[in-house]
Design an enzyme around this catalytic site. Sequence first.
Site, PDB file in Angstrom:
ATOM      1  N   GLU A   1       1.046  -0.888  14.033  1.00  0.00           N
ATOM      2  CA  GLU A   1       0.108  -0.121  13.213  1.00  0.00           C
ATOM      3  C   GLU A   1      -1.245  -0.165  13.881  1.00  0.00           C
ATOM      4  O   GLU A   1      -1.669  -1.210  14.374  1.00  0.00           O
ATOM      5  CB  GLU A   1      -0.075  -0.715  11.800  1.00  0.00           C
ATOM      6  CG  GLU A   1       1.050  -0.455  10.831  1.00  0.00           C
ATOM      7  CD  GLU A   1       0.775  -0.984   9.419  1.00  0.00           C
ATOM      8  OE1 GLU A   1      -0.412  -1.176   9.056  1.00  0.00           O
ATOM      9  OE2 GLU A   1       1.751  -1.216   8.697  1.00  0.00           O
TER      10      GLU A   1
ATOM     11  N   ASP B   1       0.805  -1.220   0.000  1.00  0.00           N
ATOM     12  CA  ASP B   1       0.000   0.000   0.000  1.00  0.00           C
ATOM     13  C   ASP B   1       0.844   1.279   0.000  1.00  0.00           C
ATOM     14  O   ASP B   1       0.664   2.155   0.838  1.00  0.00           O
ATOM     15  CB  ASP B   1      -0.922  -0.059   1.234  1.00  0.00           C
ATOM     16  CG  ASP B   1      -1.927   1.070   1.290  1.00  0.00           C
ATOM     17  OD1 ASP B   1      -2.380   1.499   0.217  1.00  0.00           O
ATOM     18  OD2 ASP B   1      -2.263   1.503   2.413  1.00  0.00           O
TER      19      ASP B   1
ATOM     20  N   ASN C   1       7.044  -7.207   6.950  1.00  0.00           N
ATOM     21  CA  ASN C   1       5.772  -6.596   7.316  1.00  0.00           C
ATOM     22  C   ASN C   1       4.615  -7.396   6.734  1.00  0.00           C
ATOM     23  O   ASN C   1       4.564  -7.616   5.516  1.00  0.00           O
ATOM     24  CB  ASN C   1       5.680  -5.171   6.779  1.00  0.00           C
ATOM     25  CG  ASN C   1       4.331  -4.543   7.127  1.00  0.00           C
ATOM     26  OD1 ASN C   1       4.085  -4.206   8.283  1.00  0.00           O
ATOM     27  ND2 ASN C   1       3.444  -4.435   6.157  1.00  0.00           N
ATOM     28  N   GLU C   2       3.711  -7.813   7.606  1.00  0.00           N
ATOM     29  CA  GLU C   2       2.456  -8.448   7.217  1.00  0.00           C
ATOM     30  C   GLU C   2       2.602  -9.562   6.190  1.00  0.00           C
ATOM     31  O   GLU C   2       1.905  -9.572   5.163  1.00  0.00           O
ATOM     32  CB  GLU C   2       1.459  -7.385   6.720  1.00  0.00           C
ATOM     33  CG  GLU C   2       1.078  -6.388   7.809  1.00  0.00           C
ATOM     34  CD  GLU C   2      -0.025  -5.409   7.380  1.00  0.00           C
ATOM     35  OE1 GLU C   2      -0.223  -5.224   6.172  1.00  0.00           O
ATOM     36  OE2 GLU C   2      -0.702  -4.863   8.280  1.00  0.00           O
TER      37      GLU C   2
ATOM     38  N   LYS D   1      -4.348   7.864   6.480  1.00  0.00           N
ATOM     39  CA  LYS D   1      -4.296   7.531   7.907  1.00  0.00           C
ATOM     40  C   LYS D   1      -3.301   8.392   8.666  1.00  0.00           C
ATOM     41  O   LYS D   1      -3.104   8.211   9.868  1.00  0.00           O
ATOM     42  CB  LYS D   1      -3.970   6.045   8.101  1.00  0.00           C
ATOM     43  CG  LYS D   1      -5.090   5.133   7.611  1.00  0.00           C
ATOM     44  CD  LYS D   1      -4.916   3.693   8.066  1.00  0.00           C
ATOM     45  CE  LYS D   1      -5.986   2.806   7.447  1.00  0.00           C
ATOM     46  NZ  LYS D   1      -5.798   2.583   5.998  1.00  0.00           N
TER      47      LYS D   1
ATOM     48  N   TRP E   1      -0.404   4.156  12.805  1.00  0.00           N
ATOM     49  CA  TRP E   1      -0.308   4.206  11.347  1.00  0.00           C
ATOM     50  C   TRP E   1      -1.161   5.339  10.871  1.00  0.00           C
ATOM     51  O   TRP E   1      -2.358   5.260  11.035  1.00  0.00           O
ATOM     52  CB  TRP E   1      -0.778   2.871  10.740  1.00  0.00           C
ATOM     53  CG  TRP E   1      -0.438   2.771   9.275  1.00  0.00           C
ATOM     54  CD1 TRP E   1      -1.310   2.845   8.228  1.00  0.00           C
ATOM     55  CD2 TRP E   1       0.862   2.565   8.716  1.00  0.00           C
ATOM     56  NE1 TRP E   1      -0.629   2.715   7.043  1.00  0.00           N
ATOM     57  CE2 TRP E   1       0.704   2.545   7.314  1.00  0.00           C
ATOM     58  CE3 TRP E   1       2.146   2.428   9.261  1.00  0.00           C
ATOM     59  CZ2 TRP E   1       1.782   2.373   6.455  1.00  0.00           C
ATOM     60  CZ3 TRP E   1       3.211   2.256   8.402  1.00  0.00           C
ATOM     61  CH2 TRP E   1       3.015   2.230   7.008  1.00  0.00           C
TER      62      TRP E   1
ATOM     63  N   ASN F   1      -0.259  -5.335  13.741  1.00  0.00           N
ATOM     64  CA  ASN F   1      -0.973  -4.280  13.018  1.00  0.00           C
ATOM     65  C   ASN F   1      -2.462  -4.577  13.128  1.00  0.00           C
ATOM     66  O   ASN F   1      -2.930  -5.591  12.602  1.00  0.00           O
ATOM     67  CB  ASN F   1      -0.570  -4.270  11.537  1.00  0.00           C
ATOM     68  CG  ASN F   1       0.876  -3.828  11.328  1.00  0.00           C
ATOM     69  OD1 ASN F   1       1.567  -3.471  12.281  1.00  0.00           O
ATOM     70  ND2 ASN F   1       1.325  -3.853  10.093  1.00  0.00           N
TER      71      ASN F   1
ATOM     72  N   TYR G   1     -10.920  -1.452   9.561  1.00  0.00           N
ATOM     73  CA  TYR G   1     -11.183  -2.476   8.538  1.00  0.00           C
ATOM     74  C   TYR G   1     -12.202  -3.510   9.034  1.00  0.00           C
ATOM     75  O   TYR G   1     -12.897  -4.127   8.230  1.00  0.00           O
ATOM     76  CB  TYR G   1      -9.893  -3.181   8.108  1.00  0.00           C
ATOM     77  CG  TYR G   1      -9.003  -2.325   7.243  1.00  0.00           C
ATOM     78  CD1 TYR G   1      -9.449  -1.836   6.023  1.00  0.00           C
ATOM     79  CD2 TYR G   1      -7.716  -1.990   7.649  1.00  0.00           C
ATOM     80  CE1 TYR G   1      -8.639  -1.033   5.229  1.00  0.00           C
ATOM     81  CE2 TYR G   1      -6.894  -1.195   6.859  1.00  0.00           C
ATOM     82  CZ  TYR G   1      -7.365  -0.720   5.648  1.00  0.00           C
ATOM     83  OH  TYR G   1      -6.562   0.071   4.858  1.00  0.00           O
TER      84      TYR G   1
END
Length: 603
Positions: free
Chosen positions: A509, A163, A415-416, A573, A554, A470, A476
């Site tokens: 995050e 993103d 990350n993620e 954000k 975040w 996160n 979400y």
Amino acid sequence: MLYPIATDSRVVIDLSGIWNFMLEDDKQEVDVKQPLPTTDSMAVPASFNDQSVAPEVRMHTGYVWYEKEFTVAKALRGERLVLRFGSATHEAWVYLNGELLVHHKGGFTPFEAEMNDLLQDGTNRLTVRLSNILDYTTLPVGNYTEKEDEDGNLVRNVDENFDFFNYAGLHRPVRIYTTPKDHIEDIVIVPEVDLEKKKADVALSVKTGGEFDEVRITVLDEDGKEVARTSGTETTVTIDHVNLWQPLNSYLYTAKVEGIKNGETADVYNEPFGVRKVEVKEGKFLFNGEPFYFKGFGKHEDTFVRGRGLDEAYNVLDLNLMKDMGANSLRTSHYPYSEEMMRLCDREGIVVIDETPAVGLMASFNFDLSMLERGAVDDGTWDKMDTTEAHEQVIRELIDRDKNHACVVMWSIANEPASYSKGAYEYFKPLFDLARELDPQNRPLTFVNIMLAKPKADLCADLVDVIALNRYYGWYVNTGDLKEGEKGTRAELLEWQEKYPEKPMMYTEYGADTVAGMHSMYHEPFSEEYQEDYYRMNSKVFDEIPNFIGEQLWNFADFQTKFGIMRVQGNKKGIFTRAREPKMTVRYLSERWNSIPDLGYKK
Ligand code: E9O
């Protein structure tokens, strides 16, 4: 790899400024023996994307060319001359006077090459071919496709599997630095501090290129006064009454390393370092023996016009805004930041979680997400990804680059990633082992866990020292419903704590997109009121959980992303706009963070 600095034995020449630039045309081969057939200007360091008004430049996928002429003064030509790129995003072929000098893949770490053999008298021509292609072998990961248009042209496309906008170019300084032929190649500094006796044994290891009669090391304090002295390439000095590097209260010593030949200093290099001890113990993150509480941000290297290019004024402003808010830390989401930023964080006492560019390690969600409530799935991610080599390389390069920084207290390996998908543990285990083996300071390790990988589904938390989460309850999931969001937040944090009572956990995050200037009596999502309420809700839960050791929200500022129906001029954000104007919640967070001590908040 040492950062290029000028000393009594070294000169630095900066090649920043205006370069020639062109997009590569697939139908016309570039002859590197000739000057590039272009007079288009491009500033370096910066991304190329936002410097042009042409959509084909901004959105270009494939190859681009940069070129610059330079001269090295005669007086310097007897020295060892090294050409060094702070970074080149994402893959570079560097030609000097028409000959290939160096190639490097990976857009966020430095590389260099000796250039003496190709250097000419008078004008030299430096030509760089860059690729911004990302695929399943690169980090970050991109979905790469090629097709032909109606006119038979090859059309490349990278759909970012992450993103943020795929900015590219010569993002960091390009420099030439000199050293004598016999030179200091690298320095490794490992301080061991005895907190009770207030002294430190500092192990110093020096790698040299060439021969010296002696390597002499002097440790200087911040006033430039000598506090210790030793000699040798593997040696230890003791600093009594040591000044510790503390969060927001930094103290930097300098190791002055001299290569001595025939009684004279042939080469000298000054490496700053801090003395501090970080360790993870019984659910706490101890900083110089006291429990540390992370307050701060995930951010981006992202500014107007420069894109992802180095902008030191923004870096200084960003850290000042953070300190004003009572923040003490940041994560280099989602790639290694510039060396200039790392040095600034050392100086300013900003604590850093240093992240690799391993983002996008996930296949698209082609399964029923509710399956994750029961456990791990197999979504094919780890068959599809071919990133092991790139991942190993960047762990090596990142640790090699940042090993001596006092500000770096933890490495984030990814990350993620799809840590909920079978094969994740097998993918990550060797990478964690590698990082543990490489880091001379043995810092804690983590990877940043995505909201889909709750305790039942995640396969990798055993590998980490700190659980980094996160989470987006109230954004979400439970969109607009902070009551439910609060329940979800609490339930999940308690579940982690029960499963891993020894491991501290933190948020890396949490956030809500917010349109600056949008207000609502009804606390609607996207309003400034909602963003503040969202943070208040989260704070309340954080304070209930003993092993919860930090909050990095975040995002620091709004930032550019690819086009998408969830993004209006990027991700909103930020608690600051992209221009660094505060949104409403900055006041609330400043009050909160200024009232939370950096050390000893949760005993
Ligand atoms: C990564 C970051 O780069 N984390 C994302 C951030 C965002 O704002 C992005 O900018 O989107 C959040 C990922 C959230 C995934 C949640 C999945 C939950 C579905 C039920």
